[in-house]
Design a protein around this motif. Structure first.
Motif, short mmCIF file in Angstrom:
data_model
loop_
_atom_site.label_atom_id
_atom_site.label_comp_id
_atom_site.label_asym_id
_atom_site.label_seq_id
_atom_site.Cartn_x
_atom_site.Cartn_y
_atom_site.Cartn_z
N LYS A 682 -6.02 0.07 8.78
CA LYS A 682 -7.10 0.24 9.75
C LYS A 682 -8.34 0.70 9.00
CE LYS A 682 -6.35 1.80 13.89
NZ LYS A 682 -6.06 2.65 15.06
N SER A 683 -9.42 -0.09 9.11
CA SER A 683 -10.64 0.22 8.39
C SER A 683 -11.34 1.43 8.98
CB SER A 683 -11.59 -0.99 8.44
OG SER A 683 -12.07 -1.18 9.75
N ALA A 684 -12.42 1.88 8.32
CA ALA A 684 -13.17 3.04 8.81
C ALA A 684 -13.78 2.77 10.18
CB ALA A 684 -14.26 3.41 7.80
N THR A 685 -14.02 1.50 10.50
CA THR A 685 -14.59 1.14 11.80
C THR A 685 -13.52 0.98 12.87
OG1 THR A 685 -14.53 -1.22 11.27
CG2 THR A 685 -16.53 0.00 10.68
N GLY A 686 -12.24 1.11 12.49
CA GLY A 686 -11.17 1.00 13.45
C GLY A 686 -10.54 -0.37 13.54
N LYS A 687 -10.99 -1.33 12.72
CA LYS A 687 -10.43 -2.68 12.75
C LYS A 687 -9.05 -2.69 12.08
CE LYS A 687 -11.23 -7.45 11.28
NZ LYS A 687 -12.11 -8.37 10.50
N ALA A 688 -8.06 -3.20 12.80
CA ALA A 688 -6.69 -3.24 12.28
C ALA A 688 -6.43 -4.57 11.59
CB ALA A 688 -5.69 -3.02 13.41
N THR A 689 -5.75 -4.52 10.46
CA THR A 689 -5.43 -5.72 9.69
C THR A 689 -4.02 -5.61 9.14
OG1 THR A 689 -7.74 -5.94 9.00
CG2 THR A 689 -6.11 -7.15 7.72
N LYS A 690 -3.27 -6.69 9.28
CA LYS A 690 -1.96 -6.79 8.62
C LYS A 690 -2.06 -7.88 7.57
CE LYS A 690 0.93 -5.17 12.44
NZ LYS A 690 2.09 -5.45 13.32
N ALA A 691 -1.68 -7.56 6.35
CA ALA A 691 -1.88 -8.52 5.26
C ALA A 691 -0.85 -8.29 4.17
CB ALA A 691 -3.29 -8.39 4.69
N GLU A 692 -0.74 -9.30 3.30
CA GLU A 692 0.08 -9.21 2.10
C GLU A 692 -0.87 -9.13 0.92
OE1 GLU A 692 2.64 -12.51 1.29
OE2 GLU A 692 4.20 -11.20 0.47
N VAL A 693 -0.75 -8.09 0.13
CA VAL A 693 -1.72 -7.87 -0.94
C VAL A 693 -1.01 -7.75 -2.28
CG1 VAL A 693 -3.33 -6.72 0.63
CG2 VAL A 693 -1.72 -5.35 -0.71
N MET A 694 -1.79 -8.05 -3.34
CA MET A 694 -1.32 -7.91 -4.71
C MET A 694 -1.88 -6.60 -5.26
SD MET A 694 -2.37 -10.31 -7.98
CE MET A 694 -1.67 -11.82 -7.30
N PRO A 695 -1.06 -5.54 -5.38
CA PRO A 695 -1.59 -4.26 -5.87
C PRO A 695 -1.92 -4.33 -7.36
CG PRO A 695 0.79 -4.14 -5.57
CD PRO A 695 0.37 -5.49 -5.05
N LEU A 696 -3.16 -3.90 -7.71
CA LEU A 696 -3.62 -4.02 -9.09
C LEU A 696 -3.98 -2.69 -9.72
CD1 LEU A 696 -5.93 -7.15 -8.69
CD2 LEU A 696 -3.60 -7.09 -9.58
N GLY A 697 -4.32 -1.70 -8.94
CA GLY A 697 -4.73 -0.43 -9.52
C GLY A 697 -4.77 0.67 -8.49
N LEU A 698 -4.72 1.90 -8.99
CA LEU A 698 -4.76 3.08 -8.14
C LEU A 698 -5.83 4.00 -8.70
CD1 LEU A 698 -3.05 4.09 -5.70
CD2 LEU A 698 -1.71 5.41 -7.34
N ALA A 699 -6.70 4.49 -7.85
CA ALA A 699 -7.79 5.35 -8.32
C ALA A 699 -7.93 6.56 -7.41
CB ALA A 699 -9.10 4.57 -8.35
N GLN A 700 -8.20 7.71 -8.00
CA GLN A 700 -8.45 8.91 -7.23
C GLN A 700 -9.92 9.24 -7.33
OE1 GLN A 700 -5.62 12.00 -7.60
NE2 GLN A 700 -6.82 13.49 -6.47
N LYS A 745 -13.27 -1.77 -15.91
CA LYS A 745 -14.47 -2.54 -15.63
C LYS A 745 -14.79 -2.52 -14.14
CE LYS A 745 -16.62 -7.06 -16.41
NZ LYS A 745 -17.17 -7.15 -15.04
N TYR A 746 -13.74 -2.56 -13.33
CA TYR A 746 -13.92 -2.49 -11.87
C TYR A 746 -14.66 -1.19 -11.51
CZ TYR A 746 -12.58 -2.76 -6.89
OH TYR A 746 -12.60 -2.83 -5.53
N ASP A 747 -14.25 -0.09 -12.16
CA ASP A 747 -14.92 1.19 -11.92
C ASP A 747 -16.32 1.18 -12.51
OD1 ASP A 747 -14.48 4.58 -13.15
OD2 ASP A 747 -15.37 3.87 -11.28
#
Length: 834
Positions: A682-700, A745-747
């Motif tokens: 659920k996005s910050a605007t409240g829009k709900a999405t169900k999807a299949e994603v390819m996880p590439l990275g984790l950032a804090q 590079k993404y960061d």
């Protein structure tokens, strides 16, 4: 003005903070299965009460959930002008509203009046029920209802169901008229104070305590605890806190840490728990445990029941809330050491008690110890069966005479820090028998007695439906059988015989020093990640001069897999062996003080940057490190270092957002194993999405965690806030990680700051007192600074992003003359473009 329901007012009576959360943050509430079961029992008792108080069926039921509050209140006013019973009639007055379970018309001095009855599913009248009746009475009378009397009805636990849907006598009434009428001033004060709490903008600051579970289990406990510093060694882990001084120390003085509890206030068992918890070392008096068990000869039986209880009995001869066994599991250990199993499960929908009693007598024979865990439960059930079926009384009571309580032995002679002050089988089993096949949490669908009850109810409601084709009955039968086929095994494993006729909880000592050295060498060579086979280990030992035949190696490996946290993969030959994920293995004792310190800091600061399964596998090391840096340890300088360093925020500190249970584990495991991930987001605007994603990275980023991923079918990366993922499930399908993706590079491209990688030459002026820090911490390597009056003119190459804009705006009027020049345009102006 807001109108507060009776439920909200009772929440205030329990804890003002609970009321505030009920109103302002209801999404944080997490009702337990016990609470839900209580709701269900209340609905069932209410249904029967309507039949008892309106046998002619002329009454009217108001369904507030279907009609809405305003319509329900309006219809209640209309029906109060009639002479028919009313159920769930609603009233509103003086800023409060309430709905009465039963309203019965009557005459008083020739005029219509009403008798109000509150129906409870408990078996006695509680003090807080009196508050309930007082609120109900106050609201009804101030709404103009002519009340003649007020009563509270509860279940009579001694009543026996005669069958044929005859429930006369199930409820027992208590007259509360005089008391309820006399508490008006109290209720007025409650309503006023509750409204004052409801109007507060901020959550009241009230610490957790005994009020969190009395009189009701609060669904906000997890939220409140998350806002409080939690002790590594909670004083609440002390068992059976009964002495006045100890209770006062914990409940009234607020002592929450075991380290602050004086030894002089503790009994022997509590001292054992404290010492084991603080040192991280298990306590096991093997000699005395073995001596107690030696008196019990084979054959031996291991018994466990599953029971069902109903607030409103459904079978003739049963009492309210009587625990009726519907399933048992018996494992029998013969004189030769052979383990066999007998079970009983009745899903017919009929009363299972008689058939179960007959099967139990046949399964347990006439001699040999019957091992149970917590004999009070099993003995009580057998006594009840003997009471119901006199012909089997002697045989059933004879079984009780043979029962041996393993819980008493465990309480006296065994304790592991992971038990957290409890000797329940769910706590002792993982510590004493570290085999995942025997763990309660490995039982899909039924991990405890409460879940077994719910599964049975599913099957009971499906009576008459043929088993099969995916029905509730089939699923319930499957999971209940799975639970009991495995549930009895831990008791048998705990007491595996070492010689015919004796029960010895400890393995026999090795015959020679040579065998000990062989075992130690084997333990050192069993890997943690991959598996090793007996032939491979045989070759490794031969290379260092340890000559043993292959059968000896295989036999020792099998023995080690039984007594150590070693996993045996026997799906194909040769079998594979490895240390389990959470096993301590052989390396923990060799850790140095510096390594303890490193592990403690890593656990604290890297928890969200390491895969969840890796953190779990490291848990024994973290436990050992914490224990070795505890107040009783000798590593004083290393322990002091923990209080000498910290990580501080460069902005206003914020609490981390709440991540849904299980989400981080699934995300990190999918990321670690390069597996596709199914997310419900659920996005910050409240829009709900169900999807299949390819996880590439984790950032804090500060207190927040983000997952960098690609949606299936797209080749661009996106960032998903972990706390906005409602659910996640790692797929069994893997993917090849894109070679062109670089998290750094993404960061660098400013993507976490909502940028697109577009670099600009930023120039601006900033007041010296506001921008002095930029001379020490520049925006870029090519930053240039000019002094112009009382300002600095800063010029630097940065990524254009929303975060940059927020940063500039944060300086307010201290920043001026902001210019952004795209890098491509700047290159052209410098004459570097062809």
């Amino acid at each position: 003005m807001r109108t507060l329901s009776k439920t909200k007012l009772l929440a205030y009576r329990q804890c003002p903070k609970r009321l505030w959360l009920e109103i302002h943050r209801p999404e944080l509430r997490q009702d337990s299965s016990t609470t839900q079961a209580s709701f269900n029992a209340g609905h069932e008792v209410g249904r029967v009460a309507r039949r008892l108080y309106d046998p002619a069926g002329k009454g009217q039921l108001i369904d507030v959930m279907a009609e809405g509050f305003d319509a329900a209140l309006a219809r209640s006013r209309e029906l109060l002008g009639s002479s028919r019973p009313i159920f769930e009639a609603g009233f509103a007055a003086e800023g409060a509203q309430a709905f009465a379970d039963v309203m019965l018309p009557m005459k008083r001095a020739g005029k219509r009046a009403w008798r109000m009855i509150e129906v409870k599913s408990s078996t006695s009248i509680k003090d807080y029920y009196r508050d309930d009746a007082a609120i109900q009475t106050f609201v009804a009378r101030n709404a103009g209802v002519p009340l003649a009397s007020v009563a509270l009805a509860h279940i009579d636990s001694k009543w026996v169901y005669p069958g044929s849907e005859d429930y006369q006598g199930l409820l027992k009434e208590n007259d509360l008229t005089e008391e309820a009428f006399g508490r008006e001033s109290e209720v007025v004060e409650w309503i006023a104070n509750a409204h004052a709490i409801a109007r507060k903008r901020a959550e009241p600051k009230i610490s957790t305590g005994s009020h969190c579970s009395k009189p009701y289990e609060c669904g906000f406990l997890a939220h409140c605890q998350s806002r409080e510093p939690q002790s590594d060694y909670p004083a609440a882990w002390l068992p059976r806190i009964q002495s006045r001084k100890l209770k006062a120390l914990i409940d009234e003085e607020g002592v929450a840490d075991l380290r602050q509890v004086p030894d002089a206030l503790l009994n022997d068992r509590q001292l054992r728990v404290k010492h084991s918890t603080l040192t991280g070392k298990a306590y096991f008096d093997a000699e005395q445990a073995a001596a107690e068990l030696a008196a019990h000869k084979l054959p031996a039986y291991f018994l466990d029941f599953e029971t069902i209880l109903f607030a409103v009995p459904v079978w003739k001869g049963a009492r309210p809330y009587q625990q009726i066994p519907f399933q048992f599991s018996v494992h029998m250990l013969s004189r030769s050491g052979k383990l066999s199993h007998v079970s009983f499960l009745d899903l017919s929908g009929n009363d299972p008690a008689k058939a179960l009693a007959e099967a139990l007598i046949a399964a347990l024979g006439e001699r040999g110890p019957v091992f149970v865990y917590n004999e009070k439960f099993e003995k009580a059930r057998i006594n009840e069966l003997a009471e119901r079926f006199p012909r089997m009384r002697r045989a059933l009571l004879a079984i009780n005479e043979r029962i041996v309580d393993l819980m008493k032995i465990a309480e006296t002679h065994y304790y592991h820090p992971s038990q957290q002050g409890s000797w329940s089988i769910k706590k002792v089993l993982p510590a004493a028998v570290p085999d995942p096949r025997l763990r309660y949490d490995s039982l899909s669908g039924v991990q405890d007695g409460g879940m077994a009850m719910r599964a049975y109810i599913q099957a009971h409601l499906s009576c008459g439906v043929p088993v099969g084709q995916g029905t509730h009955r089939e699923r319930a039968a499957r999971i209940l059988l799975a639970r009991h086929l495995r549930h009895g095994s831990p008791l048998a494993v705990l007491l595996r015989p070492q010689r015919s006729g004796d029960l010895d909880p400890m393995p026999k000592r090795p015959d020679t020093l040579e065998t000990v050295l062989l075992v130690l060498e084997m333990l050192r060579r069993i890997p943690r990640g991959r598996k090793i086979s007996a032939p491979e280990l045989h070759r490794q030992l031969a290379d260092i001069g340890v000559e043993r035949d292959l059968r000896t190696i295989q036999r020792q490996l099998d023995m080690l897999s039984e007594h150590f946290e070693i996993e045996r993969d026997d799906r194909s030959k040769p079998y594979g062996y490895r240390w389990k994920d959470r096993a301590k293995g052989m390396s923990v004792p060799s850790l140095t003080e510096h390594e303890w310190l490193l592990l403690t800091l890593a656990e604290k600061h890297l928890r969200n940057l390491l895969p969840a399964n890796l953190m779990k596998s490291m848990e024994p090391f973290f436990v050992q490190a914490r224990a070795n840096l505890g107040p009783q340890a000798s590593a004083r300088r290393e322990r002091e270092w923990l209080n000498k360093v910290c990580v501080v925020s460069t902005t206003q500190p914020l609490l981390p957002p709440r991540i849904k249970p299980g989400v981080f584990e699934e995300v990190s495991n999918a990321l670690y194993a390069n597996r596709w991930l199914h997310v419900d987001y659920k996005s910050a605007t409240g829009k709900a999405t169900k999807a299949e994603v390819m996880p590439l990275g984790l950032a804090q980023q500060g207190p927040r965690l983000y997952l960098v991923c690609r949606f299936r079918g797209y080749d661009n990366e996106r960032s998903l806030a972990i706390h906005r993922i409602n659910s996640a499930k790692a797929s069994t399908l893997t993917f090849e990680r894109p070679r062109n993706f670089d998290l750094k590079k993404y960061d660098d491209d400013g993507r976490f700051g909502f940028g697109e990688g577009r670099r600009i030459r930023l120039t601006f002026r900033i007041a010296r007192n506001a921008g002095a820090h930029l001379l020490e911490s520049p925006l870029s390597d090519d930053q240039q600074v000019k002094k112009i009056g009382d300002q600095y003119e800063i010029s630097a190459t940065v990524v254009d992003s929303a975060q940059l804009e927020w940063w500039l705006r944060g300086f307010g009027t201290h920043v001026s003359n902001i210019r952004r020049q795209p890098m491509l345009e700047r290159i052209k102006h410098n004459g570097c473009s062809k």
